[in-house]
Motif scaffolding. Structure first.
Motif, PDB file in Angstrom:
ATOM      1  N   GLN A 256      38.840 -29.675  -0.093  1.00  0.00           N
ATOM      2  CA  GLN A 256      40.060 -29.220   0.575  1.00  0.00           C
ATOM      3  C   GLN A 256      39.858 -28.072   1.550  1.00  0.00           C
ATOM      4  N   ARG A 257      38.694 -27.427   1.510  1.00  0.00           N
ATOM      5  CA  ARG A 257      38.535 -26.203   2.301  1.00  0.00           C
ATOM      6  C   ARG A 257      37.108 -26.011   2.784  1.00  0.00           C
ATOM      7  N   ILE A 258      36.999 -25.450   3.981  1.00  0.00           N
ATOM      8  CA  ILE A 258      35.714 -25.012   4.534  1.00  0.00           C
ATOM      9  C   ILE A 258      35.917 -23.597   5.047  1.00  0.00           C
ATOM     10  N   ASN A 259      35.011 -22.700   4.715  1.00  0.00           N
ATOM     11  CA  ASN A 259      35.038 -21.362   5.295  1.00  0.00           C
ATOM     12  C   ASN A 259      33.845 -21.236   6.240  1.00  0.00           C
ATOM     13  N   ILE A 260      34.140 -20.770   7.445  1.00  0.00           N
ATOM     14  CA  ILE A 260      33.097 -20.586   8.451  1.00  0.00           C
ATOM     15  C   ILE A 260      33.061 -19.124   8.862  1.00  0.00           C
ATOM     16  N   ALA A 261      31.901 -18.493   8.677  1.00  0.00           N
ATOM     17  CA  ALA A 261      31.681 -17.128   9.152  1.00  0.00           C
ATOM     18  C   ALA A 261      31.110 -17.216  10.559  1.00  0.00           C
ATOM     19  N   VAL A 262      31.532 -16.302  11.420  1.00  0.00           N
ATOM     20  CA  VAL A 262      31.018 -16.253  12.786  1.00  0.00           C
ATOM     21  C   VAL A 262      30.413 -14.871  13.003  1.00  0.00           C
ATOM     22  N   ASP A 263      29.091 -14.847  13.123  1.00  0.00           N
ATOM     23  CA  ASP A 263      28.389 -13.608  13.416  1.00  0.00           C
ATOM     24  C   ASP A 263      28.296 -13.434  14.926  1.00  0.00           C
ATOM     25  N   ASP A 264      28.165 -12.189  15.342  1.00  0.00           N
ATOM     26  CA  ASP A 264      28.006 -11.860  16.766  1.00  0.00           C
ATOM     27  C   ASP A 264      29.190 -12.355  17.600  1.00  0.00           C
ATOM     28  N   CYS A 265      30.380 -12.287  16.999  1.00  0.00           N
ATOM     29  CA  CYS A 265      31.612 -12.709  17.670  1.00  0.00           C
ATOM     30  C   CYS A 265      31.890 -11.803  18.876  1.00  0.00           C
ATOM     31  N   PHE A 266      32.798 -12.221  19.759  1.00  0.00           N
ATOM     32  CA  PHE A 266      33.109 -11.451  20.960  1.00  0.00           C
ATOM     33  C   PHE A 266      33.612 -10.048  20.630  1.00  0.00           C
ATOM     34  N   CYS A 267      34.174  -9.844  19.443  1.00  0.00           N
ATOM     35  CA  CYS A 267      34.738  -8.536  19.097  1.00  0.00           C
ATOM     36  C   CYS A 267      33.716  -7.604  18.448  1.00  0.00           C
ATOM     37  N   LYS A 268      32.517  -8.087  18.186  1.00  0.00           N
ATOM     38  CA  LYS A 268      31.480  -7.268  17.543  1.00  0.00           C
ATOM     39  C   LYS A 268      31.180  -6.054  18.415  1.00  0.00           C
ATOM     40  N   GLY A 269      31.254  -4.878  17.820  1.00  0.00           N
ATOM     41  CA  GLY A 269      30.963  -3.649  18.553  1.00  0.00           C
ATOM     42  C   GLY A 269      32.192  -2.910  19.051  1.00  0.00           C
ATOM     43  N   LEU A 270      33.354  -3.559  19.002  1.00  0.00           N
ATOM     44  CA  LEU A 270      34.585  -2.863  19.391  1.00  0.00           C
ATOM     45  C   LEU A 270      34.920  -1.803  18.343  1.00  0.00           C
ATOM     46  N   PRO A 271      35.641  -0.766  18.734  1.00  0.00           N
ATOM     47  CA  PRO A 271      36.062   0.211  17.735  1.00  0.00           C
ATOM     48  C   PRO A 271      36.894  -0.460  16.637  1.00  0.00           C
ATOM     49  N   THR A 272      36.708  -0.001  15.404  1.00  0.00           N
ATOM     50  CA  THR A 272      37.464  -0.532  14.274  1.00  0.00           C
ATOM     51  C   THR A 272      38.911  -0.085  14.391  1.00  0.00           C
ATOM     52  N   LEU A 273      39.829  -1.017  14.207  1.00  0.00           N
ATOM     53  CA  LEU A 273      41.256  -0.706  14.263  1.00  0.00           C
ATOM     54  C   LEU A 273      41.711  -0.170  12.921  1.00  0.00           C
ATOM     55  N   GLU A 274      42.586   0.821  12.952  1.00  0.00           N
ATOM     56  CA  GLU A 274      43.117   1.376  11.706  1.00  0.00           C
ATOM     57  C   GLU A 274      44.096   0.416  11.052  1.00  0.00           C
ATOM     58  N   GLU A 275      44.855  -0.322  11.877  1.00  0.00           N
ATOM     59  CA  GLU A 275      45.798  -1.276  11.308  1.00  0.00           C
ATOM     60  C   GLU A 275      45.062  -2.574  10.978  1.00  0.00           C
ATOM     61  N   GLU A 276      45.573  -3.301  10.028  1.00  0.00           N
ATOM     62  CA  GLU A 276      44.959  -4.561   9.606  1.00  0.00           C
ATOM     63  C   GLU A 276      45.364  -5.675  10.572  1.00  0.00           C
ATOM     64  N   LYS A 277      44.845  -5.647  11.774  1.00  0.00           N
ATOM     65  CA  LYS A 277      45.219  -6.624  12.795  1.00  0.00           C
ATOM     66  C   LYS A 277      43.961  -7.337  13.294  1.00  0.00           C
ATOM     67  N   MET A 278      43.786  -8.575  12.863  1.00  0.00           N
ATOM     68  CA  MET A 278      42.646  -9.368  13.296  1.00  0.00           C
ATOM     69  C   MET A 278      42.926  -9.919  14.698  1.00  0.00           C
TER      70      MET A 278
END
Length: 149
Positions: A85-107
């Protein structure tokens, strides 16, 4: 009106600048233009765009989709969980890698998930859902998507 296809996008004739644009431009369009510039962070817009892009991709399997993600430099995907019923896919080196971490939980990588959703819905010939469950910008080690089959 004639629509463009994914194959049309490969037709590049830029003798001086070639086939690349800076990641900064892509990030600016996505995060400032769409995410900050549209209501609700542009979620419905990026979902619609992503599904349309995914549906147009010339892939015949999930493995081909993952290979194309890396070839297009969207990120380096890998299956981290799979059952009926489910597949989980991790994406390394995504376009957002290296951006400052956001304080709010907003993906912010919903477009990539919607691309997967469009491609896999077409491949499996049925409606599936994809949801981002981890993102670099909130401090996760990679971006991750849960695919409900």
């Amino acid at each position: 009106m004639q629509n463009y296809t994914f194959e049309d996008m490969k037709q590049i004739d830029r003798s001086q600048l070639g086939n690349m644009v800076p990641l900064e431009l892509f990030r600016t369009i996505r995060l400032i233009g769409l995410n900050q510039g549209l209501p609700l962070g542009g979620k419905s817009t990026t979902a619609t765009i992503g599904r349309k892009i995914g549906h147009s991709l010339p892939v015949q399997s999930i493995e081909e989709l993952l290979e194309l993600f890396e070839e297009l430099k969207i990120g380096i995907p890998r299956i981290v969980y799979r059952d009926e019923q489910r597949i989980n896919i991790a994406v390394d080196d995504c376009f957002c890698k290296g951006l400052p971490t956001l304080e709010e939980e907003k993906m912010v990588c919903d477009l990539e998930g919607a691309i997967m959703e469009g491609a896999l819905s077409k491949l499996l010939d049925r409606r599936i859902t994809v949801r981002e469950i981890k993102c670099n910008v909130i401090g996760d080690e990679h971006c991750e998507y849960e695919i409900r089959l």
